[in-house]
Design a protein around this motif. Structure first.
Motif, PDB file in Angstrom:
ATOM      1  N   GLU A  90      38.675  36.463  37.710  1.00 12.59           N
ATOM      2  CA  GLU A  90      37.540  36.129  38.586  1.00 12.59           C
ATOM      3  C   GLU A  90      36.375  37.104  38.371  1.00 12.59           C
ATOM      4  O   GLU A  90      35.206  36.734  38.477  1.00 12.59           O
ATOM      5  CB  GLU A  90      37.977  36.150  40.051  1.00 12.59           C
ATOM      6  N   PHE A  91      36.733  38.333  38.089  1.00  8.43           N
ATOM      7  CA  PHE A  91      35.728  39.359  37.791  1.00  8.43           C
ATOM      8  C   PHE A  91      34.927  38.938  36.553  1.00  8.43           C
ATOM      9  O   PHE A  91      33.687  38.959  36.551  1.00  8.43           O
ATOM     10  CB  PHE A  91      36.481  40.683  37.579  1.00  8.43           C
ATOM     11  N   PRO A 294      31.013  50.613  50.891  1.00  6.14           N
ATOM     12  CA  PRO A 294      30.069  50.561  49.777  1.00  6.14           C
ATOM     13  C   PRO A 294      30.657  50.146  48.429  1.00  6.14           C
ATOM     14  O   PRO A 294      29.941  49.590  47.598  1.00  6.14           O
ATOM     15  CB  PRO A 294      29.503  51.983  49.704  1.00  6.14           C
ATOM     16  N   SER A 295      31.948  50.391  48.206  1.00  2.71           N
ATOM     17  CA  SER A 295      32.526  49.972  46.913  1.00  2.71           C
ATOM     18  C   SER A 295      32.537  48.459  46.784  1.00  2.71           C
ATOM     19  O   SER A 295      32.483  47.917  45.677  1.00  2.71           O
ATOM     20  CB  SER A 295      33.958  50.481  46.754  1.00  2.71           C
ATOM     21  N   CYS A 296      32.625  47.762  47.904  1.00  2.00           N
ATOM     22  CA  CYS A 296      32.595  46.298  47.908  1.00  2.00           C
ATOM     23  C   CYS A 296      31.191  45.828  47.511  1.00  2.00           C
ATOM     24  O   CYS A 296      31.041  44.923  46.683  1.00  2.00           O
ATOM     25  CB  CYS A 296      32.984  45.785  49.294  1.00  2.00           C
ATOM     26  N   SER A 297      30.166  46.455  48.079  1.00  2.32           N
ATOM     27  CA  SER A 297      28.785  46.103  47.716  1.00  2.32           C
ATOM     28  C   SER A 297      28.553  46.353  46.230  1.00  2.32           C
ATOM     29  O   SER A 297      27.932  45.547  45.535  1.00  2.32           O
ATOM     30  CB  SER A 297      27.795  46.940  48.526  1.00  2.32           C
ATOM     31  N   ASN A 324      41.120  46.075  47.676  1.00  2.00           N
ATOM     32  CA  ASN A 324      41.729  44.731  47.628  1.00  2.00           C
ATOM     33  C   ASN A 324      41.492  44.137  46.248  1.00  2.00           C
ATOM     34  O   ASN A 324      40.650  44.608  45.493  1.00  2.00           O
ATOM     35  CB  ASN A 324      41.144  43.851  48.754  1.00  2.00           C
ATOM     36  N   PRO A 325      42.223  43.065  45.896  1.00  2.00           N
ATOM     37  CA  PRO A 325      42.139  42.557  44.521  1.00  2.00           C
ATOM     38  C   PRO A 325      40.879  41.755  44.218  1.00  2.00           C
ATOM     39  O   PRO A 325      40.573  41.525  43.039  1.00  2.00           O
ATOM     40  CB  PRO A 325      43.369  41.640  44.417  1.00  2.00           C
ATOM     41  N   GLY A 326      40.149  41.318  45.260  1.00  2.00           N
ATOM     42  CA  GLY A 326      39.027  40.415  45.008  1.00  2.00           C
ATOM     43  C   GLY A 326      37.668  41.082  45.038  1.00  2.00           C
ATOM     44  O   GLY A 326      36.903  41.022  44.075  1.00  2.00           O
ATOM     45  N   SER A 327      37.374  41.767  46.134  1.00  2.00           N
ATOM     46  CA  SER A 327      36.016  42.292  46.294  1.00  2.00           C
ATOM     47  C   SER A 327      35.918  43.786  46.015  1.00  2.00           C
ATOM     48  O   SER A 327      34.815  44.306  45.868  1.00  2.00           O
ATOM     49  CB  SER A 327      35.510  42.012  47.713  1.00  2.00           C
TER      50      SER A 327
END
Ligand code: NIG
Ligand code: FE
Length: 411
Positions: A90-91, A294-297, A324-327
């Motif tokens: 997905e990445f 912030p790592s998600c952003s 988490n595996p997605g975001s």
């Protein structure tokens, strides 16, 4: 075991009178003792002070921390570290132009992880999750919250929370568990949202409570996931079983999630990438901790939580990873702190406060973690030789941690 750490260049976050959280302008102050000692007795902090006042403590081990910073271990109040497999495809899809939303709409995203997790035996899930926990412990995390939400069936949700419970028992660091059955509508309920929410309320929450598997209840309050009304139903049901709300809000859209959190006395409202003035205002005078990830952003290339507006409005702010595996496939709190300084214009003092004492507050651990205070847990980071604590976020790409002490023991 008694351990003396001596000649500490800077001992950070020293609070003789422990606070539960710091807000607004207070966040700019990070209490520091220069040329200090710290004395550990068993698993707790027994004493600390200036080297010139070093008492004659008997110790089994002496650590020389010349030129080094010593500080409380990171308190990561928002993670999903119990998951199966990864989503690197997905990445790559996102690099090639698909959005996070488009991927989710094609059955990827949370549902992709749920499928993987449902097919993974508990033992294997434990193994994968333990590896992540060990990794973040070596990166300085000394207290952690873990969510369910990749199960989406009663069995799989309970499996996740049992794994979290086993991690807590086997690793001995403070772990708080959150039930996040309302993370996404599973494919089997696509045409029966109400049926899934009823399942959460009538089956999952009572079972979670019966087994004592969670302290908190969460919901992904977001367009395409759970509405404010659905979120409220889940929170109310959780509260009836003693679960305290702690929720995902305002990640992609401001739909009133912060207001729902405040109304239900949420311990924290997390994400907050998209904030309207009214969303900041409604948090004033409440006990609800805003939490930025912030790592998600960074990973999703979405806006950063407006930390300056939140703090300048007099509010507190906590920082967490969202591992988490997605975001956010990263549980590195050092990167979180650096990114908060670099991208959100938080000062090093604010960011360290946000990632220690305020993080502890956001998972109900202010009394035992998050500061250097007598009687608190001896969960500590010792850096390598650095000029001072601002160097930590400044030299963002390097590992500055030399040792991590958890429960008074070197890991
Ligand atoms: O916190 N926002 C909702 N949940 C996770 C990501 C879920 C996923 O993509 O697996 C988060 O970012
Ligand atoms: Fe999350």
């Amino acid at each position: 075991m008694k351990v003396l750490i001596r000649n500490i260049k800077q001992l950070l976050q020293v609070r003789d009178n422990p606070v539960r959280k710091v807000s607004g302008k207070e966040m700019k102050t990070l209490p520091v003792l220069e040329n200090a000692f710290l004395f550990i007795d068993g698993d707790h902090i027994a004493d600390y002070g200036k080297m010139e006042d070093l008492p004659n403590h008997e110790s089994d081990e002496i650590i020389d921390a010349s030129g080094r910073v010593v500080m409380p271990a990171w308190c990561d109040s928002h993670t999903h570290i119990v998951y199966a497999g990864n989503r690197e495809q997905e990445f790559v899809d996102r690099i090639n132009g698909l959005t996070y939303e488009e991927i989710a709409n094609r059955g990827g995203g949370i549902l992709n992880s749920a499928k993987k997790l449902q097919d993974t035996p508990e033992e294997e899930l434990y193994k994968q999750s333990a590896k992540r926990l060990e990794e973040v412990m070596t990166l300085g995390t000394g207290a952690i919250e873990i969510k369910s939400g990749y199960g989406l069936t009663p069995d799989a949700e309970l499996k996740m929370l049992r794994v979290a419970k086993k991690l807590k028992a086997n690793y001995g660091i403070p772990v708080k568990a959150t039930f996040l059955g309302a993370h996404a509508i599973p494919a089997t309920y696509r045409n029966d949202r109400k049926g899934y929410i009823d399942l959460i309320i009538n089956e999952m929450i009572p079972a979670v409570a019966r087994e004592g598997l969670a302290e908190y209840v969460d919901a992904f309050c977001e367009k395409g996931y759970f509405t404010t009304e659905e979120t409220e139903r889940v929170l109310e049901a959780g509260k009836a079983f003693g679960l305290i709300p702690k929720i995902h809000v305002n990640q992609f859209h401001a739909i009133g999630g912060v207001q729902v959190g405040v109304k239900h006395n949420a311990l924290s409202v997390d994400h907050l990438e998209v904030m309207r003035e009214e969303d900041i205002k409604v948090l004033k005078g409440t006990e609800t901790m805003p939490v930025a990830l912030p790592s998600c952003s960074y990973f999703l290339s979405i806006p950063y939580t407006p930390a300056r507006q939140i703090i300048d409005a007099g509010l507190p702010l906590a920082l967490a990873t969202d591992y988490n595996p997605g975001s956010t496939p990263s549980g590195n709190m050092n990167f979180v702190v650096a990114t908060a300084c670099i991208k959100m214009r938080m000062t090093p003092e604010e960011a360290i406060n946000a990632a220690t004492i305020n993080g502890a507050y956001a998972m109900g651990l202010s009394d035992t973690c998050g500061s250097i205070s007598r009687g608190k847990k001896a969960n500590l980071i010792i850096t390598g030789e650095i000029p001072g604590y601002a160097y930590l976020p400044y030299a963002f790409g390097s590992n500055h941690i030399e040792r991590v002490i958890l429960n008074g023991k070197l890991i």
